[in-house]
Enzyme design. Structure first.
Site, PDB file in Angstrom:
ATOM      1  N   GLY A   7      -7.419  19.495 -17.660  1.00 41.19           N
ATOM      2  CA  GLY A   7      -7.103  20.903 -17.909  1.00 41.19           C
ATOM      3  C   GLY A   7      -7.095  21.250 -19.383  1.00 41.19           C
ATOM      4  O   GLY A   7      -7.160  20.374 -20.254  1.00 41.19           O
ATOM      5  N   ASP A   8      -7.076  22.562 -19.663  1.00 37.11           N
ATOM      6  CA  ASP A   8      -7.012  23.093 -21.030  1.00 37.11           C
ATOM      7  C   ASP A   8      -8.195  22.666 -21.891  1.00 37.11           C
ATOM      8  O   ASP A   8      -8.064  22.502 -23.108  1.00 37.11           O
ATOM      9  CB  ASP A   8      -5.700  22.672 -21.725  1.00 37.11           C
ATOM     10  N   LYS A  16     -11.977  26.231 -20.870  1.00 42.93           N
ATOM     11  CA  LYS A  16     -12.765  26.905 -19.818  1.00 42.93           C
ATOM     12  C   LYS A  16     -12.814  28.408 -20.058  1.00 42.93           C
ATOM     13  O   LYS A  16     -13.859  29.044 -19.894  1.00 42.93           O
ATOM     14  CB  LYS A  16     -12.142  26.634 -18.435  1.00 42.93           C
ATOM     15  N   GLN A  22      -7.496  24.401 -14.044  1.00 44.01           N
ATOM     16  CA  GLN A  22      -7.067  22.996 -14.154  1.00 44.01           C
ATOM     17  C   GLN A  22      -8.281  22.116 -14.502  1.00 44.01           C
ATOM     18  O   GLN A  22      -9.237  22.602 -15.066  1.00 44.01           O
ATOM     19  CB  GLN A  22      -6.370  22.505 -12.870  1.00 44.01           C
ATOM     20  N   GLY A  26      -3.730  28.685 -17.745  1.00 42.38           N
ATOM     21  CA  GLY A  26      -3.596  29.536 -18.928  1.00 42.38           C
ATOM     22  C   GLY A  26      -4.923  29.448 -19.654  1.00 42.38           C
ATOM     23  O   GLY A  26      -5.251  28.406 -20.204  1.00 42.38           O
ATOM     24  N   HIS A  27      -5.710  30.495 -19.602  1.00 42.86           N
ATOM     25  CA  HIS A  27      -7.051  30.483 -20.186  1.00 42.86           C
ATOM     26  C   HIS A  27      -7.084  31.420 -21.394  1.00 42.86           C
ATOM     27  O   HIS A  27      -6.796  32.612 -21.261  1.00 42.86           O
ATOM     28  CB  HIS A  27      -8.098  30.896 -19.139  1.00 42.86           C
ATOM     29  N   GLY A  69     -14.767  26.242 -32.742  1.00 37.03           N
ATOM     30  CA  GLY A  69     -13.630  27.060 -33.134  1.00 37.03           C
ATOM     31  C   GLY A  69     -13.217  27.886 -31.933  1.00 37.03           C
ATOM     32  O   GLY A  69     -13.968  28.002 -30.962  1.00 37.03           O
ATOM     33  N   ARG A  72      -0.052  26.124   7.685  1.00 37.98           N
ATOM     34  CA  ARG A  72      -0.263  27.331   8.504  1.00 37.98           C
ATOM     35  C   ARG A  72       0.995  28.199   8.632  1.00 37.98           C
ATOM     36  O   ARG A  72       1.237  28.842   9.644  1.00 37.98           O
ATOM     37  CB  ARG A  72      -0.820  26.942   9.896  1.00 37.98           C
ATOM     38  N   SER A 123     -18.537  23.900 -28.872  1.00 41.63           N
ATOM     39  CA  SER A 123     -17.615  24.888 -29.424  1.00 41.63           C
ATOM     40  C   SER A 123     -16.982  24.312 -30.687  1.00 41.63           C
ATOM     41  O   SER A 123     -16.497  23.188 -30.692  1.00 41.63           O
ATOM     42  CB  SER A 123     -16.561  25.223 -28.372  1.00 41.63           C
ATOM     43  N   GLY A 166       3.967  26.314 -22.974  1.00 39.25           N
ATOM     44  CA  GLY A 166       4.300  26.029 -24.378  1.00 39.25           C
ATOM     45  C   GLY A 166       4.640  24.571 -24.642  1.00 39.25           C
ATOM     46  O   GLY A 166       5.002  24.200 -25.757  1.00 39.25           O
TER      47      GLY A 166
HETATM   48  P1  GDP Z   1      -8.440  26.431 -20.617  1.00 35.31           P
HETATM   49  O1  GDP Z   1      -7.198  26.342 -19.805  1.00 35.31           O
HETATM   50  O2  GDP Z   1      -9.431  25.372 -20.245  1.00 35.31           O
HETATM   51  O3  GDP Z   1      -9.051  27.795 -20.617  1.00 35.31           O
HETATM   52  O4  GDP Z   1      -8.013  26.117 -22.133  1.00 35.31           O
HETATM   53  P2  GDP Z   1      -6.717  26.711 -22.899  1.00 35.31           P
HETATM   54  O5  GDP Z   1      -6.982  28.120 -23.258  1.00 35.31           O
HETATM   55  O6  GDP Z   1      -5.476  26.408 -22.154  1.00 35.31           O
HETATM   56  O7  GDP Z   1      -6.673  25.760 -24.176  1.00 35.31           O
HETATM   57  C1  GDP Z   1      -7.709  25.674 -25.066  1.00 35.31           C
HETATM   58  C2  GDP Z   1      -7.194  26.070 -26.454  1.00 35.31           C
HETATM   59  O8  GDP Z   1      -8.128  25.707 -27.438  1.00 35.31           O
HETATM   60  C3  GDP Z   1      -6.992  27.558 -26.646  1.00 35.31           C
HETATM   61  O9  GDP Z   1      -5.935  27.769 -27.539  1.00 35.31           O
HETATM   62  C4  GDP Z   1      -8.317  28.012 -27.245  1.00 35.31           C
HETATM   63  O10 GDP Z   1      -8.190  29.192 -28.010  1.00 35.31           O
HETATM   64  C5  GDP Z   1      -8.628  26.834 -28.120  1.00 35.31           C
HETATM   65  N1  GDP Z   1     -10.061  26.549 -28.320  1.00 35.31           N
HETATM   66  C6  GDP Z   1     -11.092  26.650 -27.442  1.00 35.31           C
HETATM   67  N2  GDP Z   1     -12.231  26.169 -27.985  1.00 35.31           N
HETATM   68  C7  GDP Z   1     -11.902  25.762 -29.230  1.00 35.31           C
HETATM   69  C8  GDP Z   1     -12.639  25.135 -30.292  1.00 35.31           C
HETATM   70  O11 GDP Z   1     -13.818  24.851 -30.181  1.00 35.31           O
HETATM   71  N3  GDP Z   1     -11.940  24.817 -31.420  1.00 35.31           N
HETATM   72  C9  GDP Z   1     -10.622  25.103 -31.588  1.00 35.31           C
HETATM   73  N4  GDP Z   1     -10.037  24.761 -32.712  1.00 35.31           N
HETATM   74  N5  GDP Z   1      -9.899  25.687 -30.608  1.00 35.31           N
HETATM   75  C10 GDP Z   1     -10.533  25.998 -29.441  1.00 35.31           C
HETATM   76  P1  IMO Z   2      -5.688  25.295 -16.996  1.00 37.41           P
HETATM   77  O1  IMO Z   2      -6.456  26.110 -15.984  1.00 37.41           O
HETATM   78  C1  IMO Z   2      -3.284  21.761 -17.821  1.00 37.41           C
HETATM   79  C2  IMO Z   2      -0.720  20.319 -14.585  1.00 37.41           C
HETATM   80  C3  IMO Z   2       0.782  20.412 -14.808  1.00 37.41           C
HETATM   81  C4  IMO Z   2       1.228  19.196 -14.002  1.00 37.41           C
HETATM   82  C5  IMO Z   2       0.287  19.237 -12.792  1.00 37.41           C
HETATM   83  C6  IMO Z   2       0.856  19.906 -11.558  1.00 37.41           C
HETATM   84  O2  IMO Z   2      -5.067  26.105 -18.074  1.00 37.41           O
HETATM   85  O3  IMO Z   2      -6.523  24.158 -17.480  1.00 37.41           O
HETATM   86  P2  IMO Z   2       1.323  22.435 -10.909  1.00 37.41           P
HETATM   87  O4  IMO Z   2       2.190  23.479 -11.562  1.00 37.41           O
HETATM   88  O5  IMO Z   2      -0.116  22.820 -10.819  1.00 37.41           O
HETATM   89  O6  IMO Z   2       1.867  21.982  -9.600  1.00 37.41           O
HETATM   90  O7  IMO Z   2       1.414  21.169 -11.890  1.00 37.41           O
HETATM   91  O8  IMO Z   2      -0.860  19.930 -13.227  1.00 37.41           O
HETATM   92  N1  IMO Z   2      -1.448  21.593 -14.752  1.00 37.41           N
HETATM   93  C7  IMO Z   2      -2.210  21.884 -15.807  1.00 37.41           C
HETATM   94  N2  IMO Z   2      -2.433  21.193 -16.953  1.00 37.41           N
HETATM   95  N3  IMO Z   2      -3.908  22.942 -17.612  1.00 37.41           N
HETATM   96  C8  IMO Z   2      -3.724  23.627 -16.463  1.00 37.41           C
HETATM   97  O9  IMO Z   2      -4.442  24.722 -16.147  1.00 37.41           O
HETATM   98  C9  IMO Z   2      -2.811  23.122 -15.516  1.00 37.41           C
HETATM   99  N4  IMO Z   2      -2.366  23.549 -14.319  1.00 37.41           N
HETATM  100  C10 IMO Z   2      -1.565  22.600 -13.859  1.00 37.41           C
HETATM  101  O10 IMO Z   2       1.105  20.273 -16.172  1.00 37.41           O
HETATM  102  O11 IMO Z   2       0.987  18.016 -14.698  1.00 37.41           O
HETATM  103 MG    MG Z   3      -5.129  26.190 -20.082  1.00 35.03          MG
END
Ligand code: GDP
Ligand code: IMO
Ligand code: MG
Length: 432
Positions: A12-13, A16, A225, A40-41, A416, A144, A414, A303
């Protein structure tokens, strides 16, 4: 013409949201297919940052339809707050831009209460969930017993379903988890108000998307995720409760697999993880802290500081296979700017044995040690690059190495957080 799935290739994170925002330009419809507001995107356009939890990351583009597919679980309060936030910023001027499938399951107050209380009572066996009620809502769906949007907007059906569900939920909350019971009346009052506000967004995602595909428009599927958090293919039980891999895009929207053309996996140039569970390349040292600070690795939803580590090709090859990935987008390359050398894990070592495949047994995974290759860093600020040619040769060879060890071509890089800090190597919407 192409229909493209975006999936997280790690835990995750991966970025995307940013990639979906960029690819929206080539699509007609952008659809979320699983997960809920555990996601959180983050999108950064100019100096403006937007974090989306439920609404697809295409919403900043006027005229692009954003759809929430049946596979998503939706917290109506969060959904309405997100709409309000977007409207305040001048987006979503036309409500027709947003459609939610009627069969989406809703997150109820008891789902959140049970999620949080279970985690609290689990001690060192906790998952580290986001506490948003995701697991309990999917349990009820599969069991269900779930309540869907189509039920919510019919006050009689909704009242009957809440009446049926609440005794069991309150029993669990009070007797098993030691929490206060929830009031039926309060739930009905709160949720009936949500129903009135959101009814105008309801539609049939499968019909809408298939019509779009028939008209030879492009559909972009937005995963949430990551593949290693998939309930089947991830590091179970340290996973989320949905099918995060590309297969989930079909069941979660009502679009058949024959219409999918490309599967793009998003991966950081290193690895992060939030919550509990094994993480073989984790760095609990100064380098780990450097990655956390340089990459601002703090969760977009909760956070929480993210755990950090080196790029793990064993885990990534698992994601390439379980998703049938056709391309890789590498994000956050700029975070590695200052490093003298960079490590890539190419295999694991388990009790003297070399493992090339990601182990299915969690106990083996926990004991697996990374086997690293070390390559030179580029020691240059690359965050202004918009073509591969502008990257130093060392950065290009890092990308080449990633292609080699994962067996998947890099289609986007990417450098930045901003929309313009992107190198598009190959556009997946263009065939050939
Ligand atoms: P997602 O859940 O996959 O959409 O990713 P998140 O938004 O949770 O986390 C990605 C973080 O990295 C965010 O704060 C983005 O603004 C940041 N980000 C994405 N691409 C880049 C990159 O190429 N460089 C840097 N420094 N930050 C990036
Ligand atoms: P995005 O879409 C990172 C993790 C939680 C925990 C596990 C189960 O932003 O990439 P849940 O609340 O889904 O039952 O938690 O999955 N988790 C994520 N980690 N990015 C996410 O979403 C996540 N969504 C859930 O931290 O370990
Ligand atoms: Mg995220």
């Amino acid at each position: 013409m192409a229909n493209v799935i975006i999936v997280g290739a790690q835990w995750g994170d991966e970025g995307k949201g940013k990639v979906v925002d960029i690819y929206t330009e080539y699509a007609n419809d952008v659809v979320r297919y699983q997960g809920g507001n555990n996601a959180g995107h983050t999108l950064v356009v100019g100096n403006e940052k937007t974090i989306l939890h439920l609404i697809p990351s295409g919403i900043l583009h006027e005229g692009k339809r954003c759809v929430i597919g049946n596979g998503v679980v939706l917290d109506p309060k969060v959904f309405l707050q997100e709409i309000e936030g977007l409207k305040k910023k001048g987006y979503l001027k036309d409500d027709a831009q947003l459609v939610v499938d009627r069969n989406v399951h809703i997150i109820m107050p008891y789902h959140k209460a049970i999620d949080i209380a279970r985690e609290k009572n689990s001690g060192d066996r906790k998952i580290g969930t986001t506490g948003r009620g995701i697991g309990p809502t999917y349990e009820d769906k599969i069991g269900r017993r779930g309540i869907r949007l189509i039920d919510l907007v019919n006050p009689q059906t909704f009242a009957r379903k809440v009446k049926e569900q609440l005794p069991e939920k309150n029993f669990i909350l009070e007797k098993l988890l030691g929490e206060a019971p929830l009031s039926e009346e309060a739930i009905l009052d709160e949720y009936n108000e949500y129903a009135r506000a959101l009814v105008k967004y309801l539609g049939n995602a499968s019909v809408i998307l298939n019509k779009s595909i028939e008209a030879r428009h492009n559909v972009l599927f937005e995963g949430a995720q990551g593949s290693l958090l998939d309930v089947d293919h991830g590091t179970y039980p340290y996973v989320t409760s949905s099918s995060t891999v590309a297969g989930g895009a079909c069941t979660g929207t009502g679009v058949g697999p024959r219409f999918i053309d490309e599967v793009i996996g998003i991966s950081k140039a290193y690895v992060t993880r939030v919550g509990e569970g094994p993480f073989p390349t984790e760095l609990n040292d100064e380098m780990g802290e450097h990655l956390r600070q340089a990459g601002q690795e703090f969760g977009s939803t909760t956070g929480r500081p993210r755990r950090t580590g080196w790029f793990d090709a064993v885990a990534l090859r698992e994601a390439v296979r379980t998703n049938g990935m056709t391309g890789l987008a590498i994000t956050k390359m700029d975070v590695l700017n200052d490093l003298d050398t960079i490590k890539i894990c190419t295999a694991y070592s388990y009790r003297g044995e070399l493992l090339e495949e990601f182990p299915q047994d969690l106990e083996i995974l926990k004991e697996s040690k990374p086997v690293y290759e070390e390559i030179d860093g580029w020691k240059t600020n690359i965050s202004g690059a918009t073509t591969l040619g502008e990257l130093p040769a060392t950065a290009r060879s890092y990308l080449q190495k990633l292609e080699e060890v994962t067996g998947c071509p890099v289609v986007l890089v990417s450098v930045g957080a901003r929309r313009d800090q992107t190198i598009q190597v190959k556009n997946p919407f263009e065939k050939g």
